[in-house]
Design a protein around this motif. Structure first.
Motif, PDB file in Angstrom:
ATOM      1  N   ALA A  21      46.699  36.056  19.836  1.00  0.00           N
ATOM      2  CA  ALA A  21      47.534  35.121  20.607  1.00  0.00           C
ATOM      3  C   ALA A  21      48.549  34.426  19.696  1.00  0.00           C
ATOM      4  O   ALA A  21      48.811  33.254  19.825  1.00  0.00           O
ATOM      5  N   GLY A  22      49.077  35.197  18.746  1.00  0.00           N
ATOM      6  CA  GLY A  22      50.082  34.635  17.841  1.00  0.00           C
ATOM      7  C   GLY A  22      49.508  33.677  16.825  1.00  0.00           C
ATOM      8  O   GLY A  22      50.249  33.038  16.095  1.00  0.00           O
ATOM      9  N   ARG A  23      48.192  33.602  16.719  1.00  0.00           N
ATOM     10  CA  ARG A  23      47.571  32.619  15.827  1.00  0.00           C
ATOM     11  C   ARG A  23      47.488  33.071  14.392  1.00  0.00           C
ATOM     12  O   ARG A  23      47.256  32.268  13.514  1.00  0.00           O
ATOM     13  N   GLY A  24      47.549  34.341  14.116  1.00  0.00           N
ATOM     14  CA  GLY A  24      47.419  34.754  12.719  1.00  0.00           C
ATOM     15  C   GLY A  24      46.929  36.164  12.551  1.00  0.00           C
ATOM     16  O   GLY A  24      47.044  36.988  13.442  1.00  0.00           O
ATOM     17  N   TRP A  25      46.344  36.401  11.404  1.00  0.00           N
ATOM     18  CA  TRP A  25      45.939  37.738  10.997  1.00  0.00           C
ATOM     19  C   TRP A  25      44.443  37.764  10.730  1.00  0.00           C
ATOM     20  O   TRP A  25      43.876  36.814  10.179  1.00  0.00           O
ATOM     21  N   CYS A  26      43.801  38.881  11.100  1.00  0.00           N
ATOM     22  CA  CYS A  26      42.362  39.003  10.933  1.00  0.00           C
ATOM     23  C   CYS A  26      42.008  40.482  10.781  1.00  0.00           C
ATOM     24  O   CYS A  26      42.522  41.317  11.527  1.00  0.00           O
ATOM     25  N   SER A  27      41.137  40.807   9.816  1.00  0.00           N
ATOM     26  CA  SER A  27      40.717  42.192   9.623  1.00  0.00           C
ATOM     27  C   SER A  27      39.277  42.213   9.123  1.00  0.00           C
ATOM     28  O   SER A  27      38.834  41.275   8.450  1.00  0.00           O
ATOM     29  N   ILE A  28      38.561  43.296   9.435  1.00  0.00           N
ATOM     30  CA  ILE A  28      37.189  43.460   8.970  1.00  0.00           C
ATOM     31  C   ILE A  28      37.106  44.713   8.111  1.00  0.00           C
ATOM     32  O   ILE A  28      37.622  45.766   8.472  1.00  0.00           O
ATOM     33  N   TYR A  29      36.448  44.561   6.964  1.00  0.00           N
ATOM     34  CA  TYR A  29      36.235  45.652   6.027  1.00  0.00           C
ATOM     35  C   TYR A  29      34.738  45.882   5.854  1.00  0.00           C
ATOM     36  O   TYR A  29      33.974  44.935   5.758  1.00  0.00           O
ATOM     37  N   GLN A  30      34.364  47.140   5.793  1.00  0.00           N
ATOM     38  CA  GLN A  30      32.983  47.498   5.486  1.00  0.00           C
ATOM     39  C   GLN A  30      32.914  47.835   4.000  1.00  0.00           C
ATOM     40  O   GLN A  30      33.660  48.681   3.510  1.00  0.00           O
ATOM     41  N   HIS A  31      32.027  47.160   3.286  1.00  0.00           N
ATOM     42  CA  HIS A  31      31.772  47.434   1.872  1.00  0.00           C
ATOM     43  C   HIS A  31      30.408  48.111   1.805  1.00  0.00           C
ATOM     44  O   HIS A  31      29.385  47.471   2.084  1.00  0.00           O
ATOM     45  N   ALA A  32      30.380  49.403   1.481  1.00  0.00           N
ATOM     46  CA  ALA A  32      29.128  50.163   1.402  1.00  0.00           C
ATOM     47  C   ALA A  32      28.755  50.330  -0.064  1.00  0.00           C
ATOM     48  O   ALA A  32      29.588  50.698  -0.892  1.00  0.00           O
ATOM     49  N   PHE A  33      27.497  50.065  -0.388  1.00  0.00           N
ATOM     50  CA  PHE A  33      27.001  50.136  -1.758  1.00  0.00           C
ATOM     51  C   PHE A  33      25.912  51.201  -1.851  1.00  0.00           C
ATOM     52  O   PHE A  33      24.995  51.226  -1.032  1.00  0.00           O
ATOM     53  N   LEU A  34      26.016  52.057  -2.864  1.00  0.00           N
ATOM     54  CA  LEU A  34      25.021  53.093  -3.119  1.00  0.00           C
ATOM     55  C   LEU A  34      23.929  52.508  -4.008  1.00  0.00           C
ATOM     56  O   LEU A  34      24.209  51.990  -5.095  1.00  0.00           O
ATOM     57  N   LEU A  35      22.686  52.587  -3.543  1.00  0.00           N
ATOM     58  CA  LEU A  35      21.549  52.076  -4.303  1.00  0.00           C
ATOM     59  C   LEU A  35      20.936  53.191  -5.157  1.00  0.00           C
ATOM     60  O   LEU A  35      21.142  54.378  -4.877  1.00  0.00           O
ATOM     61  N   PRO A  36      20.186  52.831  -6.186  1.00  0.00           N
ATOM     62  CA  PRO A  36      19.605  53.849  -7.070  1.00  0.00           C
ATOM     63  C   PRO A  36      18.703  54.855  -6.368  1.00  0.00           C
ATOM     64  O   PRO A  36      18.598  55.995  -6.803  1.00  0.00           O
ATOM     65  N   ASP A  37      18.063  54.479  -5.265  1.00  0.00           N
ATOM     66  CA  ASP A  37      17.190  55.413  -4.546  1.00  0.00           C
ATOM     67  C   ASP A  37      17.951  56.307  -3.579  1.00  0.00           C
ATOM     68  O   ASP A  37      17.362  57.060  -2.821  1.00  0.00           O
ATOM     69  N   GLY A  38      19.294  56.215  -3.595  1.00  0.00           N
ATOM     70  CA  GLY A  38      20.124  57.007  -2.688  1.00  0.00           C
ATOM     71  C   GLY A  38      20.401  56.308  -1.372  1.00  0.00           C
ATOM     72  O   GLY A  38      21.159  56.807  -0.554  1.00  0.00           O
ATOM     73  N   GLY A  39      19.786  55.147  -1.152  1.00  0.00           N
ATOM     74  CA  GLY A  39      20.024  54.373   0.064  1.00  0.00           C
ATOM     75  C   GLY A  39      21.371  53.665   0.013  1.00  0.00           C
ATOM     76  O   GLY A  39      22.081  53.711  -1.002  1.00  0.00           O
ATOM     77  N   GLU A  40      21.701  53.023   1.094  1.00  0.00           N
ATOM     78  CA  GLU A  40      22.991  52.351   1.215  1.00  0.00           C
ATOM     79  C   GLU A  40      22.791  50.977   1.846  1.00  0.00           C
ATOM     80  O   GLU A  40      21.972  50.815   2.744  1.00  0.00           O
ATOM     81  N   VAL A  41      23.536  50.014   1.354  1.00  0.00           N
ATOM     82  CA  VAL A  41      23.592  48.677   1.949  1.00  0.00           C
ATOM     83  C   VAL A  41      25.058  48.404   2.264  1.00  0.00           C
ATOM     84  O   VAL A  41      25.931  48.649   1.433  1.00  0.00           O
ATOM     85  N   CYS A  42      25.317  47.918   3.481  1.00  0.00           N
ATOM     86  CA  CYS A  42      26.691  47.593   3.881  1.00  0.00           C
ATOM     87  C   CYS A  42      26.828  46.095   4.118  1.00  0.00           C
ATOM     88  O   CYS A  42      25.941  45.467   4.687  1.00  0.00           O
ATOM     89  N   LEU A  43      27.943  45.556   3.672  1.00  0.00           N
ATOM     90  CA  LEU A  43      28.342  44.188   3.978  1.00  0.00           C
ATOM     91  C   LEU A  43      29.671  44.264   4.699  1.00  0.00           C
ATOM     92  O   LEU A  43      30.459  45.198   4.479  1.00  0.00           O
ATOM     93  N   TYR A  44      29.933  43.275   5.546  1.00  0.00           N
ATOM     94  CA  TYR A  44      31.149  43.271   6.355  1.00  0.00           C
ATOM     95  C   TYR A  44      31.955  42.029   6.027  1.00  0.00           C
ATOM     96  O   TYR A  44      31.485  40.912   6.212  1.00  0.00           O
ATOM     97  N   GLU A  45      33.166  42.274   5.526  1.00  0.00           N
ATOM     98  CA  GLU A  45      34.054  41.193   5.117  1.00  0.00           C
ATOM     99  C   GLU A  45      35.063  40.912   6.224  1.00  0.00           C
ATOM    100  O   GLU A  45      35.803  41.803   6.630  1.00  0.00           O
ATOM    101  N   LEU A  46      35.068  39.702   6.691  1.00  0.00           N
ATOM    102  CA  LEU A  46      36.061  39.240   7.651  1.00  0.00           C
ATOM    103  C   LEU A  46      37.104  38.482   6.847  1.00  0.00           C
ATOM    104  O   LEU A  46      36.807  37.466   6.237  1.00  0.00           O
ATOM    105  N   GLU A  47      38.311  39.006   6.816  1.00  0.00           N
ATOM    106  CA  GLU A  47      39.396  38.361   6.086  1.00  0.00           C
ATOM    107  C   GLU A  47      40.408  37.884   7.121  1.00  0.00           C
ATOM    108  O   GLU A  47      40.817  38.660   7.986  1.00  0.00           O
ATOM    109  N   HIS A  48      40.791  36.617   7.043  1.00  0.00           N
ATOM    110  CA  HIS A  48      41.676  36.076   8.072  1.00  0.00           C
ATOM    111  C   HIS A  48      42.409  34.841   7.573  1.00  0.00           C
ATOM    112  O   HIS A  48      42.058  34.252   6.554  1.00  0.00           O
ATOM    113  N   ASP A  49      43.434  34.488   8.339  1.00  0.00           N
ATOM    114  CA  ASP A  49      44.150  33.231   8.089  1.00  0.00           C
ATOM    115  C   ASP A  49      44.068  32.326   9.323  1.00  0.00           C
ATOM    116  O   ASP A  49      44.946  31.524   9.580  1.00  0.00           O
ATOM    117  N   LEU A  50      42.987  32.454  10.062  1.00  0.00           N
ATOM    118  CA  LEU A  50      42.791  31.670  11.282  1.00  0.00           C
ATOM    119  C   LEU A  50      42.124  30.334  10.960  1.00  0.00           C
ATOM    120  O   LEU A  50      41.192  29.903  11.626  1.00  0.00           O
TER     121      LEU A  50
END
Length: 161
Positions: A102-131
């Protein structure tokens, strides 16, 4: 100089072990993935279509990501300690459009995936915005995509008088 194992006294040749491709990982009792494993993933990706993890110094990346998060409900010490062992990471901007609230600004979501030593994966989600009230660019980090999406929608609401 490293000692070499003694040759077998049994003169009969046994079957030669098949070399293991770097993306196949190893058995739970076997060695853990290392930097060569991460390099192979970055160069070739996985044959089964799973992601590669081209980012280096994943533990530092995770530390910086969590440190810059302004939300009080960001993942905590347990996540930071788990990701201190990460071998590689990958960042993907999620496809859902999040700009022009609604003309208020900018917002985006990024997935950060991390490889663990056992071959597993952990994901974090970054919300970047100027709201924010002062329109400065901020980062929030969530443990799942749904929480990040809810936060984006909440931020997009017009300010209450």
């Amino acid at each position: 100089m490293t000692e070499q194992p003694a040759a077998s006294a049994d003169p009969r040749p046994g079957p030669a072990p098949e070399p293991e491709a770097p993306w196949q990982g190893s058995s739970p009792a076997g060695p853990l993935p290392d930097e060569a494993f991460v390099r192979a993933l970055a160069a070739e990706g996985r044959p089964d279509g799973r992601r590669a993890y081209p980012g280096r110094d994943a533990a530092d990346h995770a530390r910086r990501l969590l440190r810059r998060a302004v939300n009080a409900d960001r993942p905590g010490d347990d996540t930071r300690l788990l990701l201190a062992m990460a071998l590689g990471y990958d960042i993907v901007r999620l496809a859902e459009p999040r700009a022009g609230y609604a003309g208020r600004g900018w917002c985006s979501i990024y997935q950060h995936a991390f490889l663990l030593p056992d071959g597993g994966e952990v994901c974090l989600y970054e919300l970047e915005h100027d709201l924010t009230d002062d329109r400065r660019l901020v980062c929030e980090v969530y443990a799942d995509e749904a929480s990040a999406s809810r936060a984006a929608r909440r931020r997009a609401l017009p300010p209450r008088p």
